[in-house]
Design an enzyme around this catalytic site. Structure first.
Site: not given
Length: 700
Positions: A26, A133-134, A238-239, A244, A272
Site C-alpha cells: 500500500g 485514506d489520504d 501497520d506502517n 515511502d 505495509n
C-alpha cells in the site's frame, strides 16, 4: 444482482473467522513485480501468514483511474496473481480507492464502482477492500445535499457495495480518520468514527494504523478504546516498516512495541513495509513470528531477553530478529541469476573441487593461478550473520537506532566533546580518549567490512535494493572516522575530507537537505539527542505596556491558522483578552520573554460570565474562569510553556477559581496537543460553541 452472502452463511454455521495476518502493498512508489508478489505468497505460506492486500498507490486503476476496467493484458496478470495466492493458501484482497473524486450520491458512480469490482470478482477474487485514506474531506455540493456528513456518505456506499458483492467473508474499510492523531477532538469523541461504528454493516472490518500514521507503540488500551467506538475489533494496517515518506531511510529492525496481548483484541495485522521488496524479509518474517507467539502459552525460547525492558513473555524482538537474519543469510548466499557471482568458496580455484564452469570464461579456459611473486587473487569474504546483524542495527526502526548505531553516535559525541584532551601531555583523560577512539575505529571498520561483503554477495537482487542505503551509511561513517583521526592527529590525508572545499560525497547534498537545514527545528527529531539547546526564557507578570506585543503574537498566530488570507476564523471569547479589548484579572497575567523580547503570554479571567454572554456562550458548570495562552513560533522548547501555564493556574486558584476552560480553533493543533499532553485538561461540552471550536478545561 447481489451475490449470495458468504459472511452471513459463515455466521449462521458458526464458523470462526481466522485472524488476518500478512502484507499490504500500500505504499507510494514503484509497485512490486508480479514475480516478487508470487515469491511473497510462497514466503507467507511458509511462515504461517494468510493475507495479501493489493493496494499499490501507483496502480492507476486502483486509485487515480479507478473507474477504468482492466485491459485483457492486465486482467491476465491479475488472474495469474490471484491464482498464485490461492495456490499458496493466501487470501488475495483487492483494494480500490475511489475517494479522490467519487460523487457518493450519484448512482452512476456507485454502479461504476460495482462494475469494476465485479470484473475483479470474475478474475477469481473473493475478498475486497474500499479505501478512503489520504483524501480531501470536503464534500461536493451534491453530496452535501444527500448526506449529513462525509462519514455517512462513505458508509452508505461501502454498505451498498458490500451487499452487492454478497457480503464476502473478508471486506475491509479504510476510514479517512484512520489513526488517533486524525480524530477530532479524540478517538472516543470522534463524530466520524462514531458514525462508522454505528452504521457500517457488522461483516465489514475497519483498518486502523494506531495512535499515529507511523505508530511507535500500539497498546491494548488504545485498541480497546477504538474497538468500543467502532463496535468491532480493527485490522491494524501497520506502517512501522514503511519508508515511502523518506527516500534516505529503510527499516530492517524487528516487529516490536506491539504486545502479543493485542492479538485477541484485534481482527488482524497487515504490515505495509518498505517500498523495496527484498529488504522486507525481516519485517515480514518477524511479524509472522509475532503472530505465532500469540497463542496464550509462554514461549520459553522466545522470551529469554532479560535485557529487554518490559519484555513480552511470549515474544522477544531480539530473538525474532536473529531467526529472521539467519534465514535471510541463506538467500544472500544463493545465486539469483545466471552470470552472477558463484557461491563464495575458498576452494573454487581448484578445478577438481566443483563441476561448475568457471565464471565469465569460455569452457576449457584455464583458471589463473598467481605465481610466487605475483599479487594474490582477490578473495571476497563471505557474508556472515554478524554482518546482517550490523546491517539491521544501522537501519533499524523509525523511532530508534539499533544498539551498534547508538553506541557509535554516543562515542562520536563523547570524542568530539572531549577533543581538548588530545594534547601533548599524556593524562588519564588522554589515554581514555585514545582508547575510545580506537574502539570507534574498530566499529567503523566493521561497517566497511559489511559493505564489502554485501557488495560481493551472490544474490544481486537483494544487493541492488540495498545498495544506495549501504553506500550512504558507508559515506557517513567514512567522514566520521576521518574526523576522529583528524582530532587525534593521526593522519593529515584522512583529515583532508574535513575541508572547506570537500568533494561532493563529503556533504549531504540535495535541495531538500538545504531547505531542512534552514528551518529552526531541523534536527530536533534526531533519534540521538543532545541536551536541548534552548534560549534563556524568563516569565514575568503582565503589564499594560505588553498589550501591543501580545496583539502582534495573537495576529501572527491567527494568520497561521487561516488557510487563505480571506479565511474567516470562528471567534473565541479569548480573542478579547489577546486583542486588548478585555483586561486579565488582577495577578492573572504572565508574559514569556527571550533575548528578542516578548515571545508568549498566558492570560486569565477569574469570572468569564460576562465575556461568555457577549459571545452567546453558556459557561460549562464547574469552569467559571477562562484562560488563553499562545507562543511565538520561535519558541520550540515546551518547558517554559509548561512552567508558564502551571504558574497561571496557581494564580487562578489563589484568586478563588475552582476550574478554568480555554477555547481553541480546530486548526490550532499545536495548542490542542500542548493542552492534551498536560494530562489535566479534557474536552468540554459548551452550549453555543461554534462548529470549528473546541473547549477544554481542568479543575483547580
Amino acid at each position: 444482482m447481489p451475490k449470495p452472502s458468504a459472511s452471513k452463511a459463515a455466521a449462521e454455521t458458526g464458523k470462526t473467522r481466522r485472524f488476518i495476518s500478512g502484507v499490504v502493498e500500500g505504499f507510494y512508489g514503484r509497485p512490486w513485480t508480479m514475480e516478487q508478489r508470487t515469491e511473497l505468497f510462497q514466503r507467507e505460506q511458509k511462515w504461517g501468514l494468510n493475507t495479501y492486500l493489493y493496494a499499490p498507490k501507483d496502480d492507476y486503476k486502483h486509485r487515480m483511474y479507478w473507474r477504468d476496467l482492466y485491459s485483457p493484458e492486465e486482467a491476465e496478470k491479475l488472474v495469474a496473481l490471484i491464482t498464485a495466492a490461492k495456490k499458496n493458501g493466501v487470501d488475495f484482497i483487492y483494494a480500490i480507492s475511489p475517494g479522490l473524486d467519487i460523487t457518493f450520491s450519484n448512482p452512476k458512480e456507485v454502479a461504476t464502482l460495482k462494475r469494476k469490482l465485479d470484473q475483479v470478482s470474475g478474475f477469481g477474487c473473493s475478498s475486497f477492500s474500499l479505501l478512503f485514506d489520504d483524501i480531501e474531506t470536503e464534500m461536493c455540493p451534491a453530496d452535501k445535499q444527500a448526506f449529513s456528513s462525509f462519514a455517512h456518505a462513505q458508509v452508505a456506499v461501502t454498505n451498498e457495495v458490500f451487499k452487492h458483492l454478497g457480503q464476502p467473508d473478508t471486506f475491509l474499510f479504510c476510514p479517512t480518520d484512520y489513526c488517533a492523531a486524525f480524530c477530532t477532538p479524540n478517538v472516543s469523541q470522534s463524530a466520524y468514527l462514531h458514525t462508522v461504528g454505528e452504521n457500517l454493516l457488522p461483516g465489514i472490518d475497519v483498518l486502523w494504523t494506531g495512535p499515529k500514521v507511523v505508530s511507535h507503540h500500539i497498546t491494548v488500551e488504545s485498541i480497546v478504546e477504538v474497538s468500543s467506538v467502532l463496535k468491532r475489533a480493527p485490522v491494524i494496517w501497520d506502517n512501522i516498516h514503511a519508508n515511502d515518506y523518506d527516500p534516505q531511510r529503510i527499516f530492517m529492525g524487528p516487529y516490536k512495541d506491539r504486545p502479543t496481548d493485542l492479538i485477541p483484541k484485534l481482527r488482524g495485522v497487515l504490515t505495509n513495509p518498505n517500498c523495496e521488496y527484498y529488504p522486507n524479509f525481516v519485517a515480514i518474517h518477524t511479524l509472522a513470528t509475532w503472530c505465532r507467539s500469540g497463542g496464550g502459552q509462554r514461549d520459553v525460547e522466545m522470551s529469554d531477553d532479560d535485557d529487554e525492558a518490559g519484555s513480552d513473555p511470549r515474544y522477544s524482538p531480539r530473538r525474532a530478529l536473529t531467526l529472521a537474519l539467519t534465514d535471510w543469510l541463506q538467500e544472500f548466499l544463493s545465486t539469483d541469476q545466471p552470470g552472477g557471482p558463484r557461491p563464495l568458496n575458498p576452494t573454487h580455484l581448484k578445478k577438481e573441487s566443483s563441476d561448475e564452469e568457471p565464471m565469465q570464461t569460455d569452457v576449457g579456459d584455464p583458471v589463473y593461478v598467481p605465481g610466487s611473486g605475483d599479487n594474490p587473487l582477490f578473495t571476497a569474504e563471505p557474508l556472515t550473520l554478524d554482518d546482517l546483524q550490523l546491517l539491521s542495527e544501522l537501519f533499524y526502526l523509525p523511532y530508534e537506532h539499533g544498539s551498534t548505531a547508538r553506541t557509535m553516535l554516543t562515542e562520536l559525541d563523547w570524542l568530539k566533546a572531549h577533543r581538548e584532551a588530545v594534547g601533548e601531555a599524556e593524562t588519564e583523560m588522554t589515554a581514555e580518549w585514545r582508547s575510545r577512539a580506537k574502539c570507534f575505529d574498530v566499529m567503523c571498520v566493521a561497517v566497511f567490512t559489511m559493505f564489502n561483503r554485501l557488495s560481493n554477495a551472490p544474490n544481486r537482487s537483494i544487493l541492488y535494493d540495498l545498495y544506495n542505503y549501504i553506500c550512504d551509511i558507508k559515506s557517513g561513517v567514512t567522514l566520521a572516522r576521518a574526523y576522529v583521526k583528524q582530532l587525534g592527529g593521526q593522519s593529515r590525508s584522512s583529515g583532508q575530507v574535513m575541508t572547506d572545499d570537500p568533494e561532493p560525497w563529503g556533504f549531504r547534498g540535495g535541495l531538500s537537505g538545504e531547505f531542512q537545514r534552514m528551518l529552526p527545528c531541523h534536527g530536533n527529531r534526531d533519534l540521538f539527542r543532545h541536551p536541548p539547546m534552548t534560549s534563556v526564557y524568563s516569565i514575568r507578570p503582565f503589564c499594560p505596556e505588553d498589550k501591543t506585543e501580545i496583539q502582534k503574537i495573537h495576529m501572527e498566530m491567527q494568520r497561521g491558522e487561516a488557510k487563505a488570507p480571506a479565511a474567516a476564523l470562528p471567534a473565541l471569547i479569548s480573542d478579547g483578552l489577546a486583542g486588548g479589548q478585555l483586561c486579565p484579572s488582577p495577578s492573572c497575567g504572565l508574559v514569556l520573554e527571550d533575548e528578542r523580547g516578548v515571545c508568549g503570554y498566558a492570560l486569565g479571567l477569574t469570572d468569564a460570565t460576562a465575556a461568555a454572554l457577549n459571545n452567546q456562550r453558556a459557561l460549562p458548570g464547574d469552569f467559571p474562569s477562562m484562560i488563553t495562552m499562545q507562543l511565538h513560533p520561535r519558541v520550540t522548547d515546551p518547558a517554559p510553556a509548561r512552567r508558564m501555564i502551571g504558574s497561571l493556574l496557581s494564580l487562578m486558584k489563589t484568586s478563588g477559581s475552582r476550574g478554568v476552560f480555554c477555547e481553541l480553533r480546530q486548526g490550532d493543533r499545536r495548542m490542542f496537543d500542548f493542552y492534551s499532553k498536560l494530562g489535566s485538561f479534557t474536552t468540554l461540552k459548551m452550549a453555543g460553541l461554534p462548529q470549528d471550536v473546541i473547549a477544554m478545561g481542568t479543575s483547580l
